[in-house]
Motif scaffolding. Sequence first.
Motif, PDB file in Angstrom:
ATOM      1  N   VAL A  25       7.090 -20.092  23.209  1.00  0.00           N
ATOM      2  CA  VAL A  25       8.490 -20.499  23.326  1.00  0.00           C
ATOM      3  C   VAL A  25       8.810 -21.527  22.256  1.00  0.00           C
ATOM      4  O   VAL A  25       8.071 -22.507  22.074  1.00  0.00           O
ATOM      5  CB  VAL A  25       8.779 -21.091  24.722  1.00  0.00           C
ATOM      6  CG1 VAL A  25      10.222 -21.587  24.803  1.00  0.00           C
ATOM      7  CG2 VAL A  25       8.498 -20.064  25.813  1.00  0.00           C
ATOM      8  N   TYR A  26       9.902 -21.308  21.547  1.00  0.00           N
ATOM      9  CA  TYR A  26      10.462 -22.325  20.657  1.00  0.00           C
ATOM     10  C   TYR A  26      11.438 -23.125  21.512  1.00  0.00           C
ATOM     11  O   TYR A  26      12.433 -22.579  22.000  1.00  0.00           O
ATOM     12  CB  TYR A  26      11.173 -21.659  19.485  1.00  0.00           C
ATOM     13  CG  TYR A  26      11.933 -22.612  18.581  1.00  0.00           C
ATOM     14  CD1 TYR A  26      11.300 -23.714  18.010  1.00  0.00           C
ATOM     15  CD2 TYR A  26      13.275 -22.407  18.299  1.00  0.00           C
ATOM     16  CE1 TYR A  26      11.997 -24.576  17.175  1.00  0.00           C
ATOM     17  CE2 TYR A  26      13.974 -23.264  17.459  1.00  0.00           C
ATOM     18  CZ  TYR A  26      13.331 -24.343  16.898  1.00  0.00           C
ATOM     19  OH  TYR A  26      14.021 -25.207  16.079  1.00  0.00           O
ATOM     20  N   VAL A  78       8.489 -14.404  20.013  1.00  0.00           N
ATOM     21  CA  VAL A  78       8.697 -15.780  20.448  1.00  0.00           C
ATOM     22  C   VAL A  78      10.032 -15.851  21.185  1.00  0.00           C
ATOM     23  O   VAL A  78      11.016 -15.241  20.769  1.00  0.00           O
ATOM     24  CB  VAL A  78       8.668 -16.771  19.266  1.00  0.00           C
ATOM     25  CG1 VAL A  78       9.771 -16.476  18.256  1.00  0.00           C
ATOM     26  CG2 VAL A  78       8.760 -18.219  19.758  1.00  0.00           C
ATOM     27  N   ILE A  79      10.043 -16.571  22.303  1.00  0.00           N
ATOM     28  CA  ILE A  79      11.281 -16.820  23.040  1.00  0.00           C
ATOM     29  C   ILE A  79      11.947 -18.065  22.466  1.00  0.00           C
ATOM     30  O   ILE A  79      11.270 -19.064  22.189  1.00  0.00           O
ATOM     31  CB  ILE A  79      10.998 -16.998  24.540  1.00  0.00           C
ATOM     32  CG1 ILE A  79      10.471 -15.698  25.137  1.00  0.00           C
ATOM     33  CG2 ILE A  79      12.249 -17.463  25.299  1.00  0.00           C
ATOM     34  CD1 ILE A  79       9.949 -15.834  26.550  1.00  0.00           C
ATOM     35  N   GLY A 123      17.049 -21.039  25.715  1.00  0.00           N
ATOM     36  CA  GLY A 123      18.499 -21.086  25.842  1.00  0.00           C
ATOM     37  C   GLY A 123      19.227 -20.302  24.773  1.00  0.00           C
ATOM     38  O   GLY A 123      20.401 -20.552  24.496  1.00  0.00           O
ATOM     39  N   HIS A 124      18.555 -19.317  24.198  1.00  0.00           N
ATOM     40  CA  HIS A 124      19.108 -18.656  23.016  1.00  0.00           C
ATOM     41  C   HIS A 124      18.801 -17.160  22.988  1.00  0.00           C
ATOM     42  O   HIS A 124      19.709 -16.339  23.062  1.00  0.00           O
ATOM     43  CB  HIS A 124      18.538 -19.355  21.770  1.00  0.00           C
ATOM     44  CG  HIS A 124      19.012 -18.814  20.462  1.00  0.00           C
ATOM     45  ND1 HIS A 124      18.635 -19.363  19.254  1.00  0.00           N
ATOM     46  CD2 HIS A 124      19.811 -17.776  20.136  1.00  0.00           C
ATOM     47  CE1 HIS A 124      19.194 -18.704  18.264  1.00  0.00           C
ATOM     48  NE2 HIS A 124      19.911 -17.723  18.771  1.00  0.00           N
ATOM     49  N   GLY A 125      17.511 -16.824  22.899  1.00  0.00           N
ATOM     50  CA  GLY A 125      17.190 -15.404  22.779  1.00  0.00           C
ATOM     51  C   GLY A 125      15.736 -15.173  22.478  1.00  0.00           C
ATOM     52  O   GLY A 125      14.859 -15.861  22.989  1.00  0.00           O
ATOM     53  N   VAL A 126      15.477 -14.229  21.588  1.00  0.00           N
ATOM     54  CA  VAL A 126      14.103 -13.844  21.284  1.00  0.00           C
ATOM     55  C   VAL A 126      14.033 -13.355  19.843  1.00  0.00           C
ATOM     56  O   VAL A 126      15.004 -12.822  19.300  1.00  0.00           O
ATOM     57  CB  VAL A 126      13.634 -12.731  22.261  1.00  0.00           C
ATOM     58  CG1 VAL A 126      14.403 -11.441  22.035  1.00  0.00           C
ATOM     59  CG2 VAL A 126      12.142 -12.485  22.163  1.00  0.00           C
ATOM     60  N   THR A 127      12.889 -13.570  19.221  1.00  0.00           N
ATOM     61  CA  THR A 127      12.588 -12.996  17.912  1.00  0.00           C
ATOM     62  C   THR A 127      11.343 -12.137  18.061  1.00  0.00           C
ATOM     63  O   THR A 127      10.337 -12.585  18.617  1.00  0.00           O
ATOM     64  CB  THR A 127      12.344 -14.094  16.860  1.00  0.00           C
ATOM     65  OG1 THR A 127      13.536 -14.855  16.677  1.00  0.00           O
ATOM     66  CG2 THR A 127      11.938 -13.483  15.517  1.00  0.00           C
ATOM     67  N   SER A 128      11.417 -10.906  17.558  1.00  0.00           N
ATOM     68  CA  SER A 128      10.298  -9.972  17.631  1.00  0.00           C
ATOM     69  C   SER A 128      10.001  -9.461  16.230  1.00  0.00           C
ATOM     70  O   SER A 128      10.916  -9.048  15.508  1.00  0.00           O
ATOM     71  CB  SER A 128      10.641  -8.800  18.560  1.00  0.00           C
ATOM     72  OG  SER A 128       9.613  -7.827  18.570  1.00  0.00           O
ATOM     73  N   ALA A 129       8.722  -9.487  15.839  1.00  0.00           N
ATOM     74  CA  ALA A 129       8.313  -9.076  14.496  1.00  0.00           C
ATOM     75  C   ALA A 129       7.242  -8.004  14.592  1.00  0.00           C
ATOM     76  O   ALA A 129       6.343  -8.086  15.426  1.00  0.00           O
ATOM     77  CB  ALA A 129       7.776 -10.280  13.724  1.00  0.00           C
ATOM     78  N   ALA A 130       7.332  -7.008  13.721  1.00  0.00           N
ATOM     79  CA  ALA A 130       6.370  -5.913  13.775  1.00  0.00           C
ATOM     80  C   ALA A 130       6.310  -5.172  12.449  1.00  0.00           C
ATOM     81  O   ALA A 130       7.092  -5.442  11.528  1.00  0.00           O
ATOM     82  CB  ALA A 130       6.727  -4.945  14.903  1.00  0.00           C
TER      83      ALA A 130
END
Length: 250
Positions: free
Chosen positions: A141-142, A167-168, A171-178
Amino acid sequence: MTSRAFAEERNLVAEACRVLAGRGLADGILGHISLRVDDDALLVRCRGPRERGLVHTTAHDIRLVRFDGTAAASDETDGWSVPNELPIHTAVLRSRAGVAAVVHAHPRRTVTADLAGIAIRPIVGAYDIPGAHLAAGGVPVYPRGVLIRNADLASEMIAAMNGRPVVILRGHGVTSAAESVEQAVLQAVSVDGIAGISLDVASAGGSLADLPDADLAELPDLGSAFNTGTAWRHEIARVRGIAAATAPVG
């Protein structure tokens, strides 16, 4: 290079945006997906003069820009603007050589679970095997609920991500990398699915428990052809079915 370049890739990113919206991970106009095309440029969902939201994304909304946010060709501008949070994408792509695609979305259940103090844990098994393994490896979590609009904030997020796929953002969202757009989207779908189950268990008065190590070790890797290929065909068929069912008649 002109806006005709990378037509297939633009269609992929656009359809992936519609998948996010269809899954409820990007409600409204917020969220974006990028795809690296070379060492200096990426395709990214931009906002135009007639913005209608991610569910209506077309290939025309996907623009080729340099890592510094400038248009990669003169015909990539015409009133369109890159996301305010483009640094999310450029920071991940610059720091992770094996990553080609980045998803930033605002999944309500994921955000809610985190705010409730519920971590994404391997509570499921064969229900979602890729999701179980992803959760077992950790979803960090960030802890800042900020708009990640500059390099300093993006660096903080990268540090919190700590090399993990997702990474969560509190209070905002999520980032997903692949390695691919498909995988980046499916990771976000899995995390939000586990968040939803966690919230359901908690609201039912139950207790969350991690899958035993022996069970986790027993879960097979069904391979990318199934985990990504088949799963992605389902997502595309699903979102196209939703679009057809809600299309105006006549």
